[in-house]
Design a protein around this motif. Structure first.
Motif, short mmCIF file in Angstrom:
data_model
loop_
_atom_site.label_atom_id
_atom_site.label_comp_id
_atom_site.label_asym_id
_atom_site.label_seq_id
_atom_site.Cartn_x
_atom_site.Cartn_y
_atom_site.Cartn_z
N VAL A 1 -5.12 -2.39 -11.69
CA VAL A 1 -4.69 -2.39 -10.31
C VAL A 1 -5.55 -1.38 -9.56
O VAL A 1 -5.67 -0.22 -9.97
CB VAL A 1 -3.20 -2.00 -10.18
N LYS A 2 -6.14 -1.84 -8.46
CA LYS A 2 -7.00 -0.94 -7.66
C LYS A 2 -6.85 -1.28 -6.19
O LYS A 2 -7.03 -2.42 -5.79
CB LYS A 2 -8.46 -1.07 -8.08
N SER A 3 -6.46 -0.28 -5.41
CA SER A 3 -6.30 -0.43 -3.96
C SER A 3 -6.86 0.82 -3.30
O SER A 3 -7.22 1.77 -3.98
CB SER A 3 -4.82 -0.60 -3.62
N PRO A 4 -6.91 0.85 -1.96
CA PRO A 4 -7.34 2.08 -1.29
C PRO A 4 -6.45 3.27 -1.61
O PRO A 4 -6.88 4.41 -1.50
CB PRO A 4 -7.25 1.71 0.20
N ASN B 1 3.88 10.61 -6.94
CA ASN B 1 5.08 11.07 -7.63
C ASN B 1 4.89 11.09 -9.15
O ASN B 1 4.01 10.41 -9.70
CB ASN B 1 6.26 10.16 -7.28
N ASN B 2 5.74 11.86 -9.80
CA ASN B 2 5.66 12.02 -11.24
C ASN B 2 6.52 10.96 -11.94
O ASN B 2 7.40 11.27 -12.75
CB ASN B 2 6.11 13.43 -11.64
N TRP B 3 6.28 9.70 -11.60
CA TRP B 3 6.97 8.59 -12.23
C TRP B 3 6.10 8.01 -13.33
O TRP B 3 4.87 8.09 -13.26
CB TRP B 3 7.28 7.48 -11.22
N GLN B 4 6.74 7.41 -14.32
CA GLN B 4 5.97 6.78 -15.39
C GLN B 4 5.43 5.40 -14.98
O GLN B 4 4.48 4.91 -15.58
CB GLN B 4 6.83 6.65 -16.65
N GLY B 5 6.04 4.80 -13.97
CA GLY B 5 5.55 3.50 -13.51
C GLY B 5 6.39 2.97 -12.37
O GLY B 5 7.42 3.56 -12.00
N ALA B 6 5.94 1.88 -11.79
CA ALA B 6 6.67 1.19 -10.72
C ALA B 6 6.49 -0.31 -10.92
O ALA B 6 5.46 -0.76 -11.44
CB ALA B 6 6.18 1.62 -9.35
N ILE B 7 7.48 -1.08 -10.48
CA ILE B 7 7.45 -2.53 -10.70
C ILE B 7 7.10 -3.25 -9.40
O ILE B 7 7.66 -2.96 -8.35
CB ILE B 7 8.81 -3.02 -11.23
N PHE B 8 6.16 -4.18 -9.51
CA PHE B 8 5.68 -4.96 -8.37
C PHE B 8 5.68 -6.44 -8.73
O PHE B 8 5.64 -6.81 -9.91
CB PHE B 8 4.24 -4.57 -8.01
N ASN C 1 0.82 -1.21 0.00
CA ASN C 1 0.00 0.00 0.00
C ASN C 1 0.85 1.26 0.00
O ASN C 1 0.54 2.25 -0.69
CB ASN C 1 -0.94 0.00 1.21
N THR C 2 1.92 1.25 0.77
CA THR C 2 2.82 2.41 0.83
C THR C 2 3.43 2.69 -0.53
O THR C 2 3.50 3.84 -0.99
CB THR C 2 3.93 2.17 1.86
N ARG C 3 3.87 1.63 -1.22
CA ARG C 3 4.50 1.82 -2.52
C ARG C 3 3.50 2.30 -3.57
O ARG C 3 3.82 3.15 -4.41
CB ARG C 3 5.18 0.51 -2.97
N LEU C 4 2.28 1.78 -3.52
CA LEU C 4 1.26 2.25 -4.46
C LEU C 4 0.92 3.72 -4.20
O LEU C 4 0.72 4.50 -5.14
CB LEU C 4 -0.01 1.40 -4.34
N LYS C 5 0.88 4.12 -2.93
CA LYS C 5 0.59 5.51 -2.60
C LYS C 5 1.71 6.43 -3.11
O LYS C 5 1.45 7.52 -3.64
CB LYS C 5 0.43 5.65 -1.08
N LYS C 6 2.96 5.98 -2.96
CA LYS C 6 4.08 6.77 -3.46
C LYS C 6 4.04 6.91 -4.97
O LYS C 6 4.35 7.98 -5.53
CB LYS C 6 5.41 6.14 -3.02
N LEU C 7 3.64 5.85 -5.67
CA LEU C 7 3.50 5.92 -7.12
C LEU C 7 2.44 6.94 -7.49
O LEU C 7 2.61 7.73 -8.43
CB LEU C 7 3.13 4.54 -7.68
N ASP C 8 1.35 6.97 -6.76
CA ASP C 8 0.26 7.91 -7.03
C ASP C 8 0.71 9.36 -6.81
O ASP C 8 0.29 10.26 -7.54
CB ASP C 8 -0.93 7.59 -6.13
#
Length: 318
Positions: A180-183, A157-164, A148-155
């Motif tokens: 992908v859908k989370s809180p 920040n101005n990054w093009q993507g993140a790998i999970f 959840n923390t990593r998804l929030k950081k992706l949301d």
């Protein structure tokens, strides 16, 4: 004997999911269980230095200590986080059926950016190196924390993507199809079928104390033999290369018809150097040394020198 098996786990959402999965499997077999979320190490076993017990893993240390102190009977881990050498007195007791092994790229939208300058986030040196090997014109940036923390950081920040890891998102019901859908986040996902996963990615490991015959017998009923074999080969490859969780090493063993197919990779931190192997062995052959043989080929093809360079670079970062 009809004791209650105390299942130790970290208190993150994904770790608790894994512990409850094992608990449900044991309950269905008639065993009594209790989940124990362990938050701190208690910090020391006063009469024996931790290194003498072989306790090393950053994600497993707390539970190792809780088991040795008798606070829990078993522990459940993401297998890829577990050091290849277990602490003294702790043994592998079950490897349940493996989940999705893939890495996925998560984005806010499905915008195609591969040919343009871009920044992709991941805390894994393996993912960073493989991404830079394929897209050397991109930047990679560190990304840590629970899912959840990593998804929030992706949301944010101005990054093009993140790998999970696909398995973690699927277990939390955050990932289905290409969504992908989370809180904390809503976006799209693309399977990186060219990226070699971490050794044992998608697999769980349940460990017990060597002397605890009751818990070991209970967990043995959850073991999935094909997953046990595949992860044995992958982790043996990792151990032979002398890479820890931070080294840019990927490995995957899969069962295809009557063969076990293995692919492994070792990369430099910047992704410029990539040593890759793909080999197969018959399903009825002795697989117990297969990972070592594959690693030896990598070492003889330049891997030995690359590992020395990697160790020097990683030691400087400490």
């Amino acid at each position: 004997m009809n004791k209650t098996i105390k299942i130790g786990t970290r208190d993150s959402e994904l770790a608790l999911w894994q512990a409850h999965y094992v608990e449900n499997q044991l309950n269905a077999l008639g065993y009594k269980t209790e989940i124990v979320a362990v938050k701190s190490t208690g910090d020391v076993i006063l009469d024996v230095p931790l290194y003498e017990l072989g306790i090393t893993g950053i994600f497993t240390k707390t539970l190792d200590i809780a088991m040795i102190k008798g606070e829990v009977d078993i522990a459940v881990h993401s297998m890829k986080d577990v050091p290849t050498a277990l602490p003294k007195g702790i043994v592998q007791a079950a490897v349940p059926k493996r989940a999705n092994t893939a890495d996925i790229l998560v984005q806010k939208s499905d915008m195609v950016f591969y040919n343009a300058p871009a920044t992709v986030a991941t805390g894994s040196l393996r993912r960073q190196a493989q991404w830079l090997h394929r897209y050397p014109h991109h930047n990679v940036t560190d990304l840590r924390g629970n899912v959840n923390t990593r998804l929030k950081k992706l949301d944010e920040n101005n990054w093009q993507g993140a790998i999970f890891a696909a398995a973690g998102l699927e277990r939390l019901n955050f990932y289905s199809g290409q969504k992908v859908k989370s809180p904390a986040f809503e976006g799209t996902a693309e399977v990186l079928d060219w990226m070699v996963p971490a050794p044992a990615q998608g697999a769980m490991l349940a460990v017990a104390m060597e002397h605890d015959a009751y818990s070991r017998e209970a967990l043995s009923r959850l073991n999935d033999k094909p997953t046990e074999i595949a992860t044995h080969i992958e982790r043996q490859f990792l151990k032979k290369l002398e890479g820890g969780c931070t080294a840019p090493i990927g490995a995957l063993a899969t069962f295809i018809d009557d063969e076990i197919r293995f692919e492994g990779v070792l990369l430099s931190l910047d992704g410029r150097q990539r040593l890759y192997i793909e080999k197969s062995v018959h399903i009825n052959a002795d697989y117990r040394n297969f990972g070592n043989l594959c690693a030896e080929e990598i070492l003889q093809s330049g891997g030995d020198a690359l590992m020395k360079t990697l160790r020097a670079q990683l030691n400087k970062k400490k």
